[in-house]
Motif scaffolding. Sequence first.
Motif, short mmCIF file in Angstrom:
data_model
loop_
_atom_site.label_atom_id
_atom_site.label_comp_id
_atom_site.label_asym_id
_atom_site.label_seq_id
_atom_site.Cartn_x
_atom_site.Cartn_y
_atom_site.Cartn_z
N TRP A 181 0.83 -1.21 0.00
CA TRP A 181 0.00 0.00 0.00
C TRP A 181 0.86 1.26 0.00
O TRP A 181 0.51 2.27 -0.60
N SER A 182 2.03 1.18 0.65
CA SER A 182 2.90 2.36 0.74
C SER A 182 3.58 2.69 -0.57
O SER A 182 3.95 3.84 -0.81
N ASP A 188 2.37 1.54 -3.91
CA ASP A 188 1.44 1.73 -5.04
C ASP A 188 0.04 1.31 -4.59
O ASP A 188 -0.33 0.14 -4.67
N ARG A 189 -0.73 2.29 -4.14
CA ARG A 189 -2.07 1.98 -3.63
C ARG A 189 -3.00 1.44 -4.72
O ARG A 189 -3.82 0.56 -4.46
N ARG A 190 -2.84 1.96 -5.92
CA ARG A 190 -3.73 1.53 -6.99
C ARG A 190 -3.54 0.05 -7.32
O ARG A 190 -4.51 -0.69 -7.46
N ALA A 220 -4.78 -2.13 -4.36
CA ALA A 220 -6.24 -2.23 -4.36
C ALA A 220 -6.73 -3.11 -5.50
O ALA A 220 -7.71 -3.86 -5.34
#
Length: 647
Positions: A76-77, A79-81, A84
């Motif tokens: 998540w830190s 590349d959140r896209r 997700a």
Amino acid sequence: MTAPRGEKATPVVEIAGGLGRTVSLPAARDGAPQPAAPPELDYNGRRHRRAMDDATLMDMARRIPRALAQTARLAWSVDRRMAATIVGCQLLSGVATAVMLGAVARALPRLAASDPRDGLTHAWPALAVAIVAMAGGAAMWIIADWATRRLNPKIASAADLTLVDLHMRADLFAYDTEGFSDRSQAAEIGSLRAVDLADDAKTLTNGLVQLASAATVLTSLHPLLLGVLLLSVIPRGMGGVIAARIDYRVHDRTLSARTVRGMMRWWLTTADLADELRANTMRPYLHFWYRTMCDRVEGRELEGARPYLLVTLLAASLAGVFTLGMWASPAALVLAGAMSAALAGTAVVASRTAGRALNSIVRYGAVMFHHGLYLNDYYTFVDEVRSTVTARGATRVEAPRQIRFEGAGYTYPSKDAPALHPVDLTLDRGEVVALVGENGAGKSTLIRLLTGLTTAGEGAVRWDDTDLATADAESVWRHVGLVPQRTGRWPLAARENITLGQPREDGDDRIWAVANRVGMDDTLHGLPGRLDTLLARSVWGGHELSGGQWQRPACARAMYRGPAVLVLDEPTSEMDARGEHTIFRELREMAPDRITIVVTHRLDDVRMADRVVVLDQGRIREQGRFEDLVAAEGSLLGELHALSKDR
């Protein structure tokens, strides 16, 4: 093989190697004993030694969610896209599996109609839904795999950059704490395994989602089937855990040999030691040593093959028996009238889906348990080092006119005796001060304190009126030029080896001026690309400097900075007399604008200093002009100078 005429043939001893191979080693001459095989190596101090063997299934069950959470945090830190996307695809894949099984459950009773055409007519909408759901699930897996491949390089870079950056910014006392190197190595392993964890987490979570979907469908068909499913997959799951432990045990028993073998391989193939290896006829024994290590690793891996096969066969056999029970259960329910034959077929499909999912869960759960230990080390180490980075003050300092030691001393964390007892000392701008003392006298520690690399354990070191313990470290080092005993031989162009990140205000003119001051301009002009030449012989097109030549760019780096505090620790130890004279002449010319400290064991060079400070066992024993100290009765400097003349 026949020896050349006039030469005596050297007898050869054949030593058995793995898989029937032999190693040729020259026989000992004159009855000398044969070389002994390398000793067995086993690093019992490894932090996670036997972690898999000692862990219970409950330990693994508790550790895996934590490893999943840490992996998700790292993903998540960076590349959140993409993170997700992976989670969304996993959930949609599970939904697709549930929809597919439900559609199959609706289609099978219609296909069982007496008229096949009529049954197919009524079943095709459900079959179409099942096909679309299967295709959708496969598409979700492909997209998740694509997202993981985009995420993995970013995770690898982020974890590596974080560790490298923290190592470069950590307070030096952190390096001196007990076990720092071990914790650093464990953290590095964790950063390397972070990429594997991302892949493993994707497969594990997909297995969990698929198992949940299949179990939900089976429960909706008949609650009894869920219990039978668990019985059918438990042997396979237990077998997977035991097989993983066997793999881990082989890995653990060969870790030391593989590590040392890898280290030795570099030494055997590097050009740095090629001369010594050949001229001292070291090749036969070192080849024998390396082959022995290879055979040990190979032999232990082969030892693990038989128990692995037995466990796998036993688990598969038990799983087969229980799987038959899984298939017999729907048949019994059909015969008892509790379930239709069509629904029984759906139950078989769902049980196979659940079995494949559980295999993934067991296999990748065991891997995540082990990798997760090291990922936890990574986060623990990162938090530890970050705490040392933020421990300094925030006061910004300017170039000092005076540096004062006020009862300043320091004891390294792993030592009982102080490296530097409390001392009082004043250094003024325009002065050249020479530090002299035997090995272990405290010279390096004093340098660390006066440059703010380490803060005093007691007392204070002040730049003018600012205590360095309260100062922003970067603002201190901006005014420091340091030439340590071991200088960096950076694999960069000659230009960057001098500037090393400093702005080039006057193009290359200032670089050439500094190179001339340290007597390096002729060497640079002789390189094929001059300042653009890569100083790394191991890289294609690179060139290497000699030891004394490497000390010149190190001195040039410090001079190029134009620092207010210039510290040189044995700056000419590998230089010839001409180079040494050039460096000390330049130091004298530069002295009026800065505080200059020189550490040297060549006591004739000390004459150029305005003042000599003699350290002995962490204390200042004497200080003053060179001529006065040498002439004084009982002077340590006089004793050391006399010894240097006798050599």
